[in-house]
Design a protein around this motif. Structure first.
Motif, mmCIF file in Angstrom:
data_model
loop_
_atom_site.group_PDB
_atom_site.id
_atom_site.type_symbol
_atom_site.label_atom_id
_atom_site.label_comp_id
_atom_site.label_asym_id
_atom_site.label_seq_id
_atom_site.Cartn_x
_atom_site.Cartn_y
_atom_site.Cartn_z
ATOM 1 N N ALA A 197 29.037 -32.423 -3.130
ATOM 2 C CA ALA A 197 28.997 -30.869 -3.282
ATOM 3 C C ALA A 197 29.933 -30.606 -5.018
ATOM 4 N N SER A 198 30.899 -31.722 -5.129
ATOM 5 C CA SER A 198 31.814 -31.393 -6.142
ATOM 6 C C SER A 198 31.465 -31.522 -7.731
ATOM 7 N N VAL A 199 30.519 -32.276 -7.278
ATOM 8 C CA VAL A 199 29.187 -33.020 -8.679
ATOM 9 C C VAL A 199 28.256 -31.780 -9.046
ATOM 10 N N ASP A 200 28.698 -31.412 -10.744
ATOM 11 C CA ASP A 200 27.525 -30.611 -11.150
ATOM 12 C C ASP A 200 26.501 -31.585 -11.372
ATOM 13 N N TRP A 251 17.029 -31.206 6.490
ATOM 14 C CA TRP A 251 18.237 -31.823 6.897
ATOM 15 C C TRP A 251 19.719 -30.575 6.541
ATOM 16 N N GLU A 252 19.160 -29.987 5.888
ATOM 17 C CA GLU A 252 20.261 -29.263 5.153
ATOM 18 C C GLU A 252 21.491 -29.990 4.615
ATOM 19 N N GLN A 253 21.767 -31.184 4.604
ATOM 20 C CA GLN A 253 22.974 -32.430 4.625
ATOM 21 C C GLN A 253 23.364 -32.236 3.057
ATOM 22 N N TRP A 254 21.909 -31.059 2.174
ATOM 23 C CA TRP A 254 22.688 -32.432 1.167
ATOM 24 C C TRP A 254 21.929 -30.510 -0.266
ATOM 25 N N LYS A 255 22.748 -29.844 0.929
ATOM 26 C CA LYS A 255 22.120 -28.141 0.430
ATOM 27 C C LYS A 255 22.221 -28.088 -1.419
ATOM 28 N N TRP A 256 23.577 -28.616 -1.688
ATOM 29 C CA TRP A 256 24.192 -28.394 -3.219
ATOM 30 C C TRP A 256 23.049 -28.977 -4.217
#
Length: 132
Positions: free
Chosen positions: A59-62, A92-97
């Motif tokens: 999630a910290s990645v732009d 799976w909502e594991q990569w929402k970002w």
């Protein structure tokens, strides 16, 4: 495993298809692409490539900067045939970002950036549609 597959005579088709994960920066993505290019050259197995899943690893990645790097590479390297972003809406909502849409179907800021990139000439930058 791919070296072993090729060594034992595994079938090699007209293109390669890979997932590209564990990238935290645009430079990581470019490094992995260049490493794959080097491998194809060294094995004399140069083929067009479809990256069938990719996104920034956390999630910290732009994510926009990774998308921009993909487009930059794709516009300069004809072997990078298609790239499929993971995901439109992660089931799976594991990569929402990395989602391009909110649960209600509206575009995320990343989704809006993705749409803007579709205007780039000859772009084959696709998305994986979620099951949600």
């Amino acid at each position: 495993w791919l070296d072993e597959y090729v060594r034992i005579g595994g079938v090699v088709g007209n293109f390669w298809q890979f997932h590209m994960y564990e990238v935290n920066t645009p430079e990581d993505w470019a490094y992995k692409w260049n490493k794959l290019r080097w491998w194809m050259d060294s094995k004399k197995l140069v083929r067009p490539v479809i990256i069938s899943e990719t996104a920034g690893w956390d999630a910290s990645v732009d994510q926009r900067t990774i998308m921009d790097k993909i487009v930059f590479i794709q516009q300069r390297d004809e072997l990078l045939h298609s790239v499929i972003w993971y995901s439109d809406a992660d089931y799976w909502e594991q990569w929402k970002w990395a989602n391009l849409r909110e649960n209600d179907g509206t575009l995320t800021e990343l989704g809006k950036h993705f749409v803007r990139l579709q205007d780039k000439k000859s772009l084959q930058f696709l998305t994986m549609v979620g099951n949600g």
